[in-house]
Design a protein around this motif. Structure first.
Motif, short mmCIF file in Angstrom:
data_model
loop_
_atom_site.label_atom_id
_atom_site.label_comp_id
_atom_site.label_asym_id
_atom_site.label_seq_id
_atom_site.Cartn_x
_atom_site.Cartn_y
_atom_site.Cartn_z
N GLY A 92 33.80 47.32 36.00
CA GLY A 92 34.37 48.66 36.12
C GLY A 92 35.83 48.61 36.49
N GLU A 93 36.44 49.80 36.40
CA GLU A 93 37.83 49.99 36.79
C GLU A 93 37.86 51.02 37.90
OE1 GLU A 93 40.95 50.62 33.77
OE2 GLU A 93 39.33 50.35 32.32
N GLY A 94 38.73 50.79 38.85
CA GLY A 94 38.88 51.77 39.92
C GLY A 94 39.66 51.19 41.07
N LYS A 99 34.46 54.80 44.69
CA LYS A 99 34.55 55.41 43.36
C LYS A 99 33.85 54.55 42.31
CE LYS A 99 38.71 58.07 44.18
NZ LYS A 99 40.14 58.23 43.91
N VAL A 100 34.04 53.25 42.38
CA VAL A 100 33.40 52.34 41.42
C VAL A 100 31.88 52.37 41.62
CG1 VAL A 100 33.17 49.92 40.71
CG2 VAL A 100 35.43 50.88 41.14
N TYR A 101 31.45 52.31 42.87
CA TYR A 101 30.02 52.37 43.17
C TYR A 101 29.41 53.67 42.66
CZ TYR A 101 25.70 52.79 45.84
OH TYR A 101 24.39 52.97 46.20
N LYS A 129 42.78 46.56 39.34
CA LYS A 129 41.85 47.69 39.22
C LYS A 129 40.48 47.28 38.69
CE LYS A 129 43.44 48.90 34.57
NZ LYS A 129 44.00 49.93 33.72
N TYR A 130 40.31 46.00 38.37
CA TYR A 130 39.08 45.53 37.74
C TYR A 130 38.08 45.01 38.77
CZ TYR A 130 41.67 45.96 33.42
OH TYR A 130 42.39 46.46 32.38
#
Length: 136
Positions: A92-94, A99-101, A129-130
């Motif tokens: 994911g990105e974040g 937010k990713v969770y 961000k990865y």
């Protein structure tokens, strides 16, 4: 030969304190090299698992190294893509763990992976961000 009991007791006491300090102060593998964001993601995942009556995941060294390596690869190539890992993988990105969770928990395949009862170990990687989570 006469043994000085005071010196022996003092030496034993000092050694005991050293052992206690080592056990309680030395960070576990889960803490070594993990920044607070990565620790937060592990905490969120295990809290979610607990709510679903699942055992917490333990940080696995090989899963963790592979996750970090893949996160760095995605950052270098600026490409969000799954990598070869023998197990489940969430990418994911974040900018923050929550937010990713939350994004992963809103996605059925990612949620099923993170909450999979067959998994016992987790690896967390983050580069820029990865984010990468490897499960085994």
């Amino acid at each position: 030969m006469k043994v000085n009991n005071t010196n022996s007791i003092s030496l034993l006491y000092s050694f005991s304190l050293l052992i206690i300090a080592f056990v309680f102060i030395t960070p576990s593998y889960a803490e070594k090299g993990k920044n607070s964001e990565q620790q937060e993601l592990i905490k969120l995942i295990n809290e979610g698992r607990k709510k679903n009556d699942l055992k917490p995941l333990k940080l696995g060294q090989s899963e963790d190294k592979a996750a970090q390596k893949w996160a760095e690869h995605m950052q270098k190539t600026n490409d969000l893509v799954h990598g070869g890992f023998d197990g489940a993988q969430c990418i994911g990105e974040g900018e923050d763990a929550k937010k990713v969770y939350n994004a992963w928990m809103g996605s059925k395949p990612h949620r099923e992976g993170l909450m999979g009862k067959e998994y016992r170990e987790i690896g967390i990687g983050k580069a820029g961000k990865y984010w990468v989570v490897n499960l085994k």
